[in-house]
Design an enzyme around this catalytic site. Structure first.
Site, mmCIF file in Angstrom:
data_model
loop_
_atom_site.group_PDB
_atom_site.id
_atom_site.type_symbol
_atom_site.label_atom_id
_atom_site.label_comp_id
_atom_site.label_asym_id
_atom_site.label_seq_id
_atom_site.Cartn_x
_atom_site.Cartn_y
_atom_site.Cartn_z
ATOM 1 N N HIS A 43 -21.657 6.789 -65.464
ATOM 2 C CA HIS A 43 -21.440 5.731 -64.467
ATOM 3 C C HIS A 43 -22.372 5.646 -63.304
ATOM 4 C CE1 HIS A 43 -19.142 8.968 -62.371
ATOM 5 N NE2 HIS A 43 -19.452 8.171 -61.221
ATOM 6 N N ASP A 76 -22.302 4.676 -59.248
ATOM 7 C CA ASP A 76 -20.913 4.515 -58.489
ATOM 8 C C ASP A 76 -21.068 3.123 -58.020
ATOM 9 O OD1 ASP A 76 -20.227 6.895 -58.371
ATOM 10 O OD2 ASP A 76 -21.541 7.712 -56.878
ATOM 11 N N HIS A 120 -24.396 9.094 -63.643
ATOM 12 C CA HIS A 120 -23.858 10.512 -63.662
ATOM 13 C C HIS A 120 -22.517 10.579 -64.083
ATOM 14 C CE1 HIS A 120 -22.670 8.764 -59.801
ATOM 15 N NE2 HIS A 120 -21.464 9.551 -59.762
ATOM 16 N N ARG A 143 -17.074 14.229 -50.109
ATOM 17 C CA ARG A 143 -17.988 13.566 -50.488
ATOM 18 C C ARG A 143 -18.397 12.497 -49.297
ATOM 19 N NH1 ARG A 143 -19.212 9.556 -55.178
ATOM 20 N NH2 ARG A 143 -19.629 7.808 -53.949
HETATM 21 O O1 LIG Z 1 -17.174 15.480 -58.905
HETATM 22 C C1 LIG Z 1 -18.188 15.465 -59.265
HETATM 23 O O2 LIG Z 1 -19.032 16.050 -59.712
HETATM 24 C C2 LIG Z 1 -18.569 13.864 -58.930
HETATM 25 C C3 LIG Z 1 -17.916 12.892 -59.122
HETATM 26 C C4 LIG Z 1 -18.328 11.509 -59.229
HETATM 27 O O3 LIG Z 1 -18.654 10.796 -60.008
HETATM 28 C C5 LIG Z 1 -18.806 11.209 -57.691
HETATM 29 O O4 LIG Z 1 -18.316 11.643 -56.677
HETATM 30 O O5 LIG Z 1 -19.385 9.874 -57.614
HETATM 31 FE FE LIG Z 2 -19.436 8.949 -59.226
#
Ligand SMILES: O=C(O)CCC(=O)C(=O)O
Ligand SMILES: [Fe+2]
Length: 305
Positions: free
Chosen positions: A107, A109, A257, A273
């Site tokens: 995807h 984001d 990703h 994040r």
């Molecule tokens: O947990 C992760 O490595 C990435 C998860 C994800 O898709 C994001 O943080 O946008």
């Molecule tokens: Fe993501």
């Protein structure tokens, strides 16, 4: 002043940056150098950092407007800093965290909104002994390596991105999911998009696309499968094996990703994040997501018979 040590980690994407302590405010020269490397390598890895939430927020804010995560369930945010979304597979109050299976299909984001994110900055706080890697695909290369006839087909094509295609969404709290769907009707984006800073075009495809506009279901599914297989083929991918303390930032304007679920789920995996808001509104609500209309279907039948 020392300049940064920048080492590419992959051909398609990824570079490691050492020689910097992200707890300290960035100088303008450092900011410029990092931004340049970001545009070139798409995914930047800063190993062995140990940031407080405040320090992570201050660093992230240098690269864009931080998302306050209004669209996310409050239980998934850091209790004192709503700029930090906690990606965790730990249980919270006896329940699975709302982010325990986030990102499990390819995807970009927030492509299911009209303003996909600019990027994000993850800080690895806890990790399982093996697995739990994240992969990114370079969508500039994905577009540039398609043949001219396919590129011509894609040039004016639009796709419907749909939050209900998020893998594993049905396993999450039904009230949270219902609210997410209510707030995020299917959104149409062009398949080819232009990066606002580099001016380079990339292919906006991923596994959260429901269909292409004006195509039959069969046509959409076949084309989508071909494009997704192409875009995420190993030569366009950087795979990150996490270490504690890694800070990884990615440019969401030219990549997709996936977070792999290939680890022992009884072991904690926790990432903090920060998310950068998208700069441009590039999508519109899909009023009618039905397939090709009857007339075009009849024409198609006429064409093959
Ligand atoms: O947990 C992760 O490595 C990435 C998860 C994800 O898709 C994001 O943080 O946008
Ligand atoms: Fe993501």
């Amino acid at each position: 002043m020392n300049s940064l040590e920048i080492t590419p980690l992959g051909f398609a994407a990824g570079a490691e940056i050492r020689g910097i302590d992200l707890r300290k405010p960035l100088t303008n020269a450092q900011h410029e150098e990092i931004n340049k490397a970001w545009l070139e390598h798409i995914v930047l890895v800063f190993p062995e950092q140990d940031l407080t939430p405040e320090e992570q927020i201050a660093f992230s804010r240098r690269f864009g407007v931080l998302d306050n995560h209004e669209s996310q369930a409050p239980s998934t945010l850091h209790p004192d800093h709503r700029e930090i979304l906690v990606l965790s597979n730990k249980t919270v109050g006896g329940k699975k965290s709302g982010t325990y299976n986030s990102g499990r299909n390819w995807h970009t984001d927030l492509s299911y909104t009209s303003r996909p994110a600019k990027g994000a900055i993850l800080h690895c706080k806890e990790k399982p002994p093996v697995g739990g890697d994240t992969m990114w695909a370079n969508l500039y290369l994905a577009l540039e390596t398609l043949t001219p006839p396919i590129r011509a087909l894609l040039e004016n094509l639009e796709a419907v991105h749909d939050v209900s295609m998020v893998r594993g969404i049905e396993q999450r709290d039904p009230t949270v999911v219902a609210e997410m769907k209510r707030r995020n009707p299917p959104i149409i984006h062009p398949v080819v998009r232009t990066h606002p800073e580099t001016g380079r075009k990339s292919l906006l495809v991923n596994q959260r696309i429901r269909r292409f506009l004006g195509m039959s279901d069969d046509e959409s599914q076949s084309l989508l499968a071909m494009l997704n297989a192409h875009a995420t083929s190993p030569e366009f991918v950087y795979r990150h094996r996490w270490s504690l303390g890694d800070v990884v930032m990615w440019d969401n304007r030219c990549s997709c990703h996936v977070a792999l679920g290939d680890f022992d789920q009884t072991k904690p995996r926790v990432m903090y994040r920060c998310s950068l808001e998208g700069e441009v509104e590039s999508g519109r609500i899909a009023e009618n997501v039905a397939g090709a209309d009857r007339e075009s279907m009849l024409q198609a039948v006429a064409a093959v018979s």
